[in-house]
Design a protein around this motif. Structure first.
Motif, PDB file in Angstrom:
ATOM      1  N   PRO A   1       0.906  -1.218  -0.130  1.00  0.00           N
ATOM      2  CA  PRO A   1       0.129   0.063   0.091  1.00  0.00           C
ATOM      3  C   PRO A   1       0.847   1.104   0.085  1.00  0.00           C
ATOM      4  O   PRO A   1       2.081   1.437   0.618  1.00  0.00           O
ATOM      5  N   VAL A   2       0.517   2.248  -0.559  1.00  0.00           N
ATOM      6  CA  VAL A   2       0.905   3.499  -0.949  1.00  0.00           C
ATOM      7  C   VAL A   2      -0.024   4.639  -0.940  1.00  0.00           C
ATOM      8  O   VAL A   2      -0.983   4.133  -1.325  1.00  0.00           O
ATOM      9  N   MET A   3       0.429   5.885  -0.850  1.00  0.00           N
ATOM     10  CA  MET A   3      -0.303   6.918  -0.951  1.00  0.00           C
ATOM     11  C   MET A   3       0.274   8.102  -1.825  1.00  0.00           C
ATOM     12  O   MET A   3       1.330   8.464  -1.629  1.00  0.00           O
ATOM     13  N   LEU A   4      -0.381   8.905  -2.493  1.00  0.00           N
ATOM     14  CA  LEU A   4       0.018  10.011  -3.302  1.00  0.00           C
ATOM     15  C   LEU A   4      -0.783  11.160  -2.912  1.00  0.00           C
ATOM     16  O   LEU A   4      -2.081  11.137  -2.554  1.00  0.00           O
ATOM     17  N   ASP A   5      -0.215  12.408  -2.840  1.00  0.00           N
ATOM     18  CA  ASP A   5      -0.749  13.434  -2.927  1.00  0.00           C
ATOM     19  C   ASP A   5      -1.628  13.921  -4.098  1.00  0.00           C
ATOM     20  O   ASP A   5      -1.198  13.909  -5.282  1.00  0.00           O
ATOM     21  N   ALA A   6      -2.946  13.862  -3.907  1.00  0.00           N
ATOM     22  CA  ALA A   6      -3.729  14.182  -5.281  1.00  0.00           C
ATOM     23  C   ALA A   6      -3.584  15.262  -6.104  1.00  0.00           C
ATOM     24  O   ALA A   6      -4.023  15.287  -7.252  1.00  0.00           O
ATOM     25  N   THR A   7      -3.058  16.311  -5.262  1.00  0.00           N
ATOM     26  CA  THR A   7      -2.901  17.683  -5.789  1.00  0.00           C
ATOM     27  C   THR A   7      -1.564  17.973  -6.557  1.00  0.00           C
ATOM     28  O   THR A   7      -1.574  18.682  -7.698  1.00  0.00           O
ATOM     29  N   THR A   8      -0.678  17.143  -6.162  1.00  0.00           N
ATOM     30  CA  THR A   8       0.798  17.164  -6.820  1.00  0.00           C
ATOM     31  C   THR A   8       1.438  15.984  -7.426  1.00  0.00           C
ATOM     32  O   THR A   8       2.135  15.855  -8.133  1.00  0.00           O
ATOM     33  N   GLY A   9       0.579  14.560  -7.338  1.00  0.00           N
ATOM     34  CA  GLY A   9       1.084  13.368  -7.521  1.00  0.00           C
ATOM     35  C   GLY A   9       2.299  12.965  -6.793  1.00  0.00           C
ATOM     36  O   GLY A   9       2.933  11.864  -7.227  1.00  0.00           O
ATOM     37  N   LYS A  10       2.976  13.679  -5.701  1.00  0.00           N
ATOM     38  CA  LYS A  10       4.182  13.184  -4.860  1.00  0.00           C
ATOM     39  C   LYS A  10       3.816  12.059  -4.092  1.00  0.00           C
ATOM     40  O   LYS A  10       2.689  11.950  -3.666  1.00  0.00           O
ATOM     41  N   ASP A  11       4.627  11.389  -3.960  1.00  0.00           N
ATOM     42  CA  ASP A  11       4.447  10.302  -2.854  1.00  0.00           C
ATOM     43  C   ASP A  11       4.481  10.953  -1.310  1.00  0.00           C
ATOM     44  O   ASP A  11       5.072  11.699  -1.096  1.00  0.00           O
ATOM     45  N   LEU A  12       3.495  10.307  -0.541  1.00  0.00           N
ATOM     46  CA  LEU A  12       3.324  10.546   0.705  1.00  0.00           C
ATOM     47  C   LEU A  12       3.973   9.532   1.653  1.00  0.00           C
ATOM     48  O   LEU A  12       4.007   8.472   1.458  1.00  0.00           O
ATOM     49  N   PRO A  13       4.550  10.246   2.578  1.00  0.00           N
ATOM     50  CA  PRO A  13       5.370   9.425   3.612  1.00  0.00           C
ATOM     51  C   PRO A  13       5.062   8.513   4.382  1.00  0.00           C
ATOM     52  O   PRO A  13       5.746   7.388   4.806  1.00  0.00           O
ATOM     53  N   ASP A  14       3.717   8.314   4.606  1.00  0.00           N
ATOM     54  CA  ASP A  14       2.934   7.339   5.685  1.00  0.00           C
ATOM     55  C   ASP A  14       2.757   6.203   4.985  1.00  0.00           C
ATOM     56  O   ASP A  14       2.410   6.158   3.765  1.00  0.00           O
ATOM     57  N   ASN A  15       2.700   5.103   5.758  1.00  0.00           N
ATOM     58  CA  ASN A  15       2.280   3.731   5.094  1.00  0.00           C
ATOM     59  C   ASN A  15       0.846   3.617   5.553  1.00  0.00           C
ATOM     60  O   ASN A  15       0.632   3.269   6.862  1.00  0.00           O
ATOM     61  N   PRO A  16      -0.174   3.410   4.573  1.00  0.00           N
ATOM     62  CA  PRO A  16      -1.386   3.371   5.234  1.00  0.00           C
ATOM     63  C   PRO A  16      -1.926   2.072   5.835  1.00  0.00           C
ATOM     64  O   PRO A  16      -3.095   1.950   6.201  1.00  0.00           O
ATOM     65  N   GLY A  17      -1.077   0.999   5.409  1.00  0.00           N
ATOM     66  CA  GLY A  17      -1.426  -0.271   5.855  1.00  0.00           C
ATOM     67  C   GLY A  17      -2.521  -1.133   4.983  1.00  0.00           C
ATOM     68  O   GLY A  17      -2.142  -2.158   4.732  1.00  0.00           O
ATOM     69  N   ILE A  18      -3.223  -0.475   4.218  1.00  0.00           N
ATOM     70  CA  ILE A  18      -4.035  -0.939   3.370  1.00  0.00           C
ATOM     71  C   ILE A  18      -4.263  -0.012   2.044  1.00  0.00           C
ATOM     72  O   ILE A  18      -3.896   1.119   2.141  1.00  0.00           O
ATOM     73  N   ALA A  19      -4.930  -0.793   0.896  1.00  0.00           N
ATOM     74  CA  ALA A  19      -5.275   0.082  -0.014  1.00  0.00           C
ATOM     75  C   ALA A  19      -6.739   0.034  -0.320  1.00  0.00           C
ATOM     76  O   ALA A  19      -7.396  -0.964  -0.781  1.00  0.00           O
ATOM     77  N   PRO A  20      -7.723   1.084   0.428  1.00  0.00           N
ATOM     78  CA  PRO A  20      -9.037   0.711   0.334  1.00  0.00           C
ATOM     79  C   PRO A  20      -9.393   1.052  -1.162  1.00  0.00           C
ATOM     80  O   PRO A  20      -9.150   1.719  -1.848  1.00  0.00           O
ATOM     81  N   ALA A  21     -10.669   0.251  -1.557  1.00  0.00           N
ATOM     82  CA  ALA A  21     -11.580   0.669  -2.421  1.00  0.00           C
ATOM     83  C   ALA A  21     -12.517   1.693  -2.180  1.00  0.00           C
ATOM     84  O   ALA A  21     -12.952   2.275  -3.067  1.00  0.00           O
ATOM     85  N   MET A  22     -12.859   1.955  -1.084  1.00  0.00           N
ATOM     86  CA  MET A  22     -13.805   2.815  -0.642  1.00  0.00           C
ATOM     87  C   MET A  22     -13.253   3.441   0.870  1.00  0.00           C
ATOM     88  O   MET A  22     -12.723   2.613   1.833  1.00  0.00           O
ATOM     89  N   VAL A  23     -13.382   4.661   1.013  1.00  0.00           N
ATOM     90  CA  VAL A  23     -12.769   5.090   2.269  1.00  0.00           C
ATOM     91  C   VAL A  23     -13.695   6.463   2.804  1.00  0.00           C
ATOM     92  O   VAL A  23     -14.146   7.355   1.781  1.00  0.00           O
ATOM     93  N   ASN A  24     -13.613   6.712   3.969  1.00  0.00           N
ATOM     94  CA  ASN A  24     -14.457   7.929   4.470  1.00  0.00           C
ATOM     95  C   ASN A  24     -13.427   8.226   5.887  1.00  0.00           C
ATOM     96  O   ASN A  24     -12.402   7.856   5.980  1.00  0.00           O
ATOM     97  N   ARG A  25     -14.109   9.275   6.678  1.00  0.00           N
ATOM     98  CA  ARG A  25     -13.014   9.724   7.821  1.00  0.00           C
ATOM     99  C   ARG A  25     -12.730   8.526   8.676  1.00  0.00           C
ATOM    100  O   ARG A  25     -11.758   8.664   9.601  1.00  0.00           O
ATOM    101  N   PHE A  26     -13.479   7.714   8.784  1.00  0.00           N
ATOM    102  CA  PHE A  26     -13.457   6.669   9.944  1.00  0.00           C
ATOM    103  C   PHE A  26     -12.983   5.427   9.375  1.00  0.00           C
ATOM    104  O   PHE A  26     -12.359   4.391  10.138  1.00  0.00           O
TER     105      PHE A  26
END
Length: 435
Positions: A386-411
């Protein structure tokens, strides 16, 4: 099933009262259960990490269809069911928040009963709208009628706001039919004034209805047009094209006025299919067609951005077939789109040029994006991590999300896992957001 071009009639339009105890499931046709509340949970907007262990599996009667029949709202999972109801549930506990039952008898299919074709409800403000195919029971000597019911729920109370039943013709006398005879019914869009609903089975039977939200009556119906997108005051979709010199009828992409269904623009596509890639993004139509990816202005049909792609086909998702391009709207300002070799981000305020993008090379390889939410893209890298990108810049984000969700909200994040031997079937595995 009889032709969708048959004349329609509004059978019912009513506000129904709740029944049963709060949170209980209604067993009465047309009934509703009152909304319940859940204990406060930590909120992260957007989530940067999720717990290491799954906490639940999406708990609906047909969980393998959760990704088609459900959508993750801000506080709950909202689903329509082929069994004839629309509901909201807490994805972590599985507790019912509210549930509304259709007044129709769900369509039956040999050999599996109660197998209608439905899509996830659409939420606009505090109203969730779903649609069902079913049957209005015979009354006296009047025969049973095939019908579509549109159901609107007040998500703050869990009570039915209104419903409208559209008759589309006499039902088979034995009450049964094959899968090929069942219309795929879908709420395409909900605006302040209108609800747009489509139904199709086979190329020759495609219809669109636009209902007035105030009166719950049909404003217009088009039996030669299949709506795919609602942008501003225009409905975009497909209709039969102009026959060529050999009499072959292709496809025309069209824009119709939301208010009255009048033609706004037409683009002849010949034999080319179109896949609509980001149906929830406002005022920009992201499409894939034969050897092309484009972003259209819904008002005019003109391309605000387009590129040639020899791999693009526009066939959409069918039995094992997928589009070359996939797009993800972060529910704020950005849509990210990718194909096999590149990814790009578009600011919806001016989608004429990507704000960022990159192709696979020795330095970076685009991840397989699985979801977008409030400025973050979630996905898997080439090592399936699992990885994350900044949607506005395309840059890698440093955090490891642990999962790659297909749906996501605040919780919550929900991961899609394939069902063994299933065709386009998955299970939804639920994780809590932790930071």
């Amino acid at each position: 099933m009889t032709s969708l071009a048959a004349g329609i009639a509004i059978v019912a339009s009513a506000v129904m009262t709740s029944c049963g105890s709060p949170g209980a499931e209604s067993s009465v046709a047309g009934g509703s259960s009152a909304a319940t509340t859940t204990a406060p949970r930590a909120s992260f907007d957007p989530p940067k990490a999720f717990g290491p262990q799954a906490v639940a599996k999406v708990a609906i009667p047909d969980p393998q269809y959760w990704s088609r029949e459900c959508t993750l709202a801000d506080s709950d999972l909202r689903c329509t069911s082929r069994r004839g109801w629309m509901s909201a549930l807490d994805p972590v506990s599985g507790q019912s928040v509210w549930k509304i039952t259709t007044t129709l008898t769900p369509v039956e299919v040999k050999p599996s009963p109660n197998y209608g074709v439905v899509s996830a409800p659409v939420t606009q403000g505090t109203t969730a709208v779903g649609a069902f195919a079913g049957v209005v029971a015979a009354v006296g000597t009047a025969p049973a009628q095939d019908a579509i019911e549109v159901v609107a729920v007040d998500t703050t109370t869990g009570k039915l706001s209104w419903n409208a039943v559209l008759n589309i013709g006499a039902a088979p006398r034995d009450g049964r039919r094959t899968m090929s005879e069942i219309p795929a019914v879908k709420v395409i869009g909900v605006t302040d004034t209108s609800v747009v609903v489509s139904a199709s089975h086979g190329w020759r039977q495609r219809s669109t209805w636009v209902l007035d939200r105030a009166s719950h009556q049909v404003k217009w119906q088009n039996n030669d047009f299949l709506a795919k997108f609602v942008g501003g005051d225009t409905v975009v979709g497909e209709a039969p094209g102009t026959p060529d010199r050999l009499g072959s009828v292709g496809v025309a992409r069209k824009g119709l006025a939301l208010a009255d269904g009048r033609d706004r623009w037409t683009t002849e596509m010949g034999g080319d299919d179109t896949a609509y890639l980001a149906p929830n993004a406002p005022n920009a139509v992201f499409v894939e067609s034969y050897k092309k990816f484009a972003i259209l202005d819904p008002m005019t049909g003109t391309a605000m951005y387009s590129i040639d792609d020899p791999d693009a086909n526009g066939t959409g998702t069918g039995l094992g077939m997928t589009t070359t391009w996939n797009c993800y709207y972060d529910s704020r300002q950005t849509v990210a789109c990718q194909n096999k070799s590149q990814v790009a981000g578009f600011d919806l305020s001016n989608p004429t040029t990507p704000t960022w993008g990159f192709r696979a090379d020795s330095n970076r390889v685009p991840p397989t994006i699985t979801a977008a939410y409030h400025g973050v893209l979630y996905g898997l890298n080439t090592s399936n991590q699992p990885v994350m990108l900044d949607a506005t810049t395309g840059k890698d984000l440093p955090d490891n999300p642990g999962i790659a969700p297909a749906m996501v909200n605040r919780f919550t994040g929900i991961v899609s896992t394939p069902v063994p031997r299933g065709i386009n079937e998955t299970n939804g595995i639920v994780y809590r957001a932790t930071s």
